[in-house]
Design a protein around this motif. Structure first.
Motif, PDB file in Angstrom:
ATOM      1  N   MET A 198      70.199 -43.223 -73.262  1.00 12.45           N
ATOM      2  CA  MET A 198      69.325 -44.309 -73.725  1.00 12.45           C
ATOM      3  C   MET A 198      68.931 -45.218 -72.577  1.00 12.45           C
ATOM      4  SD  MET A 198      67.823 -44.798 -76.501  1.00 12.45           S
ATOM      5  CE  MET A 198      66.345 -45.459 -75.766  1.00 12.45           C
ATOM      6  N   ASN A 201      77.480 -47.761 -63.829  1.00 13.62           N
ATOM      7  CA  ASN A 201      78.131 -46.658 -64.553  1.00 13.62           C
ATOM      8  C   ASN A 201      79.367 -46.264 -63.738  1.00 13.62           C
ATOM      9  OD1 ASN A 201      77.135 -44.760 -66.919  1.00 13.62           O
ATOM     10  ND2 ASN A 201      78.261 -43.466 -65.510  1.00 13.62           N
ATOM     11  N   LYS A 251      74.886 -39.909 -62.789  1.00 13.61           N
ATOM     12  CA  LYS A 251      73.661 -40.349 -63.465  1.00 13.61           C
ATOM     13  C   LYS A 251      73.020 -41.547 -62.770  1.00 13.61           C
ATOM     14  CE  LYS A 251      75.802 -39.095 -67.781  1.00 13.61           C
ATOM     15  NZ  LYS A 251      76.414 -39.678 -68.966  1.00 13.61           N
ATOM     16  N   VAL A 253      76.342 -48.653 -73.444  1.00 14.07           N
ATOM     17  CA  VAL A 253      77.507 -47.763 -73.556  1.00 14.07           C
ATOM     18  C   VAL A 253      77.670 -47.346 -75.013  1.00 14.07           C
ATOM     19  CG1 VAL A 253      78.698 -48.693 -71.526  1.00 14.07           C
ATOM     20  CG2 VAL A 253      79.114 -49.716 -73.788  1.00 14.07           C
TER      21      VAL A 253
HETATM   22  N1  NAI Z   1      70.781 -41.565 -77.516  1.00 11.38           N
HETATM   23  C1  NAI Z   1      69.977 -42.134 -78.411  1.00 11.38           C
HETATM   24  O1  NAI Z   1      68.993 -41.541 -78.904  1.00 11.38           O
HETATM   25  C2  NAI Z   1      70.221 -43.550 -78.838  1.00 11.38           C
HETATM   26  C3  NAI Z   1      71.373 -44.228 -78.480  1.00 11.38           C
HETATM   27  N2  NAI Z   1      71.588 -45.512 -78.892  1.00 11.38           N
HETATM   28  C4  NAI Z   1      72.797 -46.218 -78.470  1.00 11.38           C
HETATM   29  O2  NAI Z   1      72.824 -46.204 -77.047  1.00 11.38           O
HETATM   30  C5  NAI Z   1      74.181 -46.290 -76.609  1.00 11.38           C
HETATM   31  C6  NAI Z   1      74.386 -45.255 -75.522  1.00 11.38           C
HETATM   32  O3  NAI Z   1      74.135 -43.969 -76.067  1.00 11.38           O
HETATM   33  P1  NAI Z   1      73.753 -42.765 -75.106  1.00 11.38           P
HETATM   34  O4  NAI Z   1      72.942 -43.272 -73.971  1.00 11.38           O
HETATM   35  O5  NAI Z   1      73.223 -41.697 -75.967  1.00 11.38           O
HETATM   36  O6  NAI Z   1      75.222 -42.371 -74.566  1.00 11.38           O
HETATM   37  P2  NAI Z   1      75.628 -41.659 -73.212  1.00 11.38           P
HETATM   38  O7  NAI Z   1      77.001 -41.120 -73.379  1.00 11.38           O
HETATM   39  O8  NAI Z   1      74.537 -40.754 -72.751  1.00 11.38           O
HETATM   40  O9  NAI Z   1      75.705 -42.875 -72.163  1.00 11.38           O
HETATM   41  C7  NAI Z   1      76.726 -43.815 -72.099  1.00 11.38           C
HETATM   42  C8  NAI Z   1      77.037 -44.074 -70.623  1.00 11.38           C
HETATM   43  O10 NAI Z   1      77.964 -45.125 -70.537  1.00 11.38           O
HETATM   44  C9  NAI Z   1      78.847 -44.846 -69.457  1.00 11.38           C
HETATM   45  N3  NAI Z   1      80.055 -45.634 -69.602  1.00 11.38           N
HETATM   46  C10 NAI Z   1      81.202 -45.335 -70.294  1.00 11.38           C
HETATM   47  N4  NAI Z   1      82.084 -46.350 -70.176  1.00 11.38           N
HETATM   48  C11 NAI Z   1      81.473 -47.315 -69.423  1.00 11.38           C
HETATM   49  C12 NAI Z   1      81.880 -48.589 -68.961  1.00 11.38           C
HETATM   50  N5  NAI Z   1      83.080 -49.102 -69.268  1.00 11.38           N
HETATM   51  N6  NAI Z   1      81.013 -49.299 -68.209  1.00 11.38           N
HETATM   52  C13 NAI Z   1      79.790 -48.818 -67.901  1.00 11.38           C
HETATM   53  N7  NAI Z   1      79.361 -47.605 -68.301  1.00 11.38           N
HETATM   54  C14 NAI Z   1      80.192 -46.865 -69.056  1.00 11.38           C
HETATM   55  C15 NAI Z   1      79.056 -43.353 -69.546  1.00 11.38           C
HETATM   56  O11 NAI Z   1      79.529 -42.845 -68.294  1.00 11.38           O
HETATM   57  C16 NAI Z   1      77.667 -42.872 -69.910  1.00 11.38           C
HETATM   58  O12 NAI Z   1      76.901 -42.567 -68.749  1.00 11.38           O
HETATM   59  C17 NAI Z   1      75.067 -46.053 -77.826  1.00 11.38           C
HETATM   60  O13 NAI Z   1      75.692 -47.255 -78.148  1.00 11.38           O
HETATM   61  C18 NAI Z   1      74.110 -45.584 -78.920  1.00 11.38           C
HETATM   62  O14 NAI Z   1      74.507 -46.049 -80.176  1.00 11.38           O
HETATM   63  C19 NAI Z   1      70.657 -46.199 -79.622  1.00 11.38           C
HETATM   64  C20 NAI Z   1      69.500 -45.588 -80.000  1.00 11.38           C
HETATM   65  C21 NAI Z   1      69.188 -44.214 -79.667  1.00 11.38           C
END
Ligand code: NAI
Ligand code: A1CAB
Length: 274
Positions: A12, A34, A39, A69
């Protein structure tokens, strides 16, 4: 000029960053944090944004902090930031599903503090990376008019936005827009699979499906004066092939299936917030 930090560099964050840079936001005003480097280095190489492994460095750099996150990390990340740096004047934007304003504000509040941090919850979707996103936004009451404008500008750079009257509507936006690209992909996957079993090559199947989906979406967008059902009707000759297919979808309960699936997304978001 806002300085924007992204905490988390996953799907996202990447989608929004690509959209922002393509819309003309200077890469030097964006810092992404991150823990692992893959990434964030990729984002630096492709778009020139600043990057760090340190959430605090990114949070100090920015006046707008976008929390990207997974929902179960949001509270830890917020506590880490609020315990270590002065967050006065900073706007927090959370894209997390199933994490409430109250939970985020509690994690952002030091024991001694009396004021709650301004938080905007945003529910975006991944087409944001093409500037074709759809987001729902809900502000906590601490958000100033200027901060609301900043959140609006940020998300308008990557697509369309609606502001929501109640926080509960965020979960409805998840069902209709946030999760919904995956529904369309699932449908396209199913069509692509069957096109292959009909004897088309993988390349032909992909092209047949994606061009039809793209053309159909464009027809909806470019005929906003027409009901979607009218566009469907224009394809459906009485007693013809489309009619046969549509009747089969209806017979198998497509409306019920879509309703139940969207409600499952809402129920899951509510469960996650507990
Ligand atoms: N993927 C989607 O289509 C959508 C996602 N979201 C929301 O976006 C948020 C992220 O989802 P995604 O991007 O899909 O997940 P993702 O798993 O692709 O990305 C999350 C990132 O956060 C990093 N991370 C983990 N712990 C961390 C920390 N303590 N500090 C900094 N970075 C850290 C991870 O290494 C990872 O790169 C979620 O909360 C989700 O609910 C909302 C709308 C759409
Ligand atoms: O699946 C999820 O939980 C996130 C929120 C909306 C899209 N992806």
């Amino acid at each position: 000029m806002n300085k924007i930090a992204f905490i988390g560099a996953g799907n996202m964050a990447r989608a929004i960053i690509i959209g922002l840079v393509n819309s003309g936001v200077a890469a030097q005003n964006i810092m992404v944090a991150n823990p692992s480097e893959g990434k964030r280095l990729q984002l630096e190489q492709e778009f020139g944004v600043l990057q760090t492994s340190d959430n605090l460095k990114a949070s100090e750099f920015a006046n707008v902090i976008v929390l990207c996150v997974k929902p179960h990390f949001i509270e830890d990340v917020c506590s880490q930031i609020s315990q270590a740096i002065d967050i006065t004047g900073k706007l927090f934007i959370s894209v997390a599903a199933g994490t409430t304003v109250a939970q985020i504000q509690a994690a952002l509040t030091k024991e001694s503090a009396t004021e709650l941090a301004p938080v905007v919850r945003v529910m975006p979707n991944t087409p944001s990376q093409l500037g074709l996103g759809m987001s729902g936004l809900y502000p906590s009451k601490e958000v100033t008019a200027e901060q609301k404008e900043s959140a609006d500008t940020l998300m308008t750079a990557v697509g369309k936005v609606i502001w929501l009257e109640t926080e509960a509507k965020i979960n409805d936006v998840i069902a209709v827009a946030g999760s919904a690209p995956a529904y369309y992909f699932l449908f396209m996957e199913a069509m692509e699979k069957h096109a292959i079993t009909l004897g088309f090559s993988a390349e032909e199947s992909r092209m047949l499906v994606q061009q039809t989906a793209f053309g159909s979406a464009q027809m909806v967008v470019q005929n906003s004066d027409l009901e979607i059902s009218t566009l469907r009707g224009n394809v459906t000759s009485k007693g013809g092939t489309t009619h046969a297919a549509i009747e089969k979808f209806k017979e198998q309960g497509i409306d019920e299936m879509v309703k139940n699936s969207m409600n499952a997304a809402i129920a899951r978001a509510e469960e996650m917030a507990k």
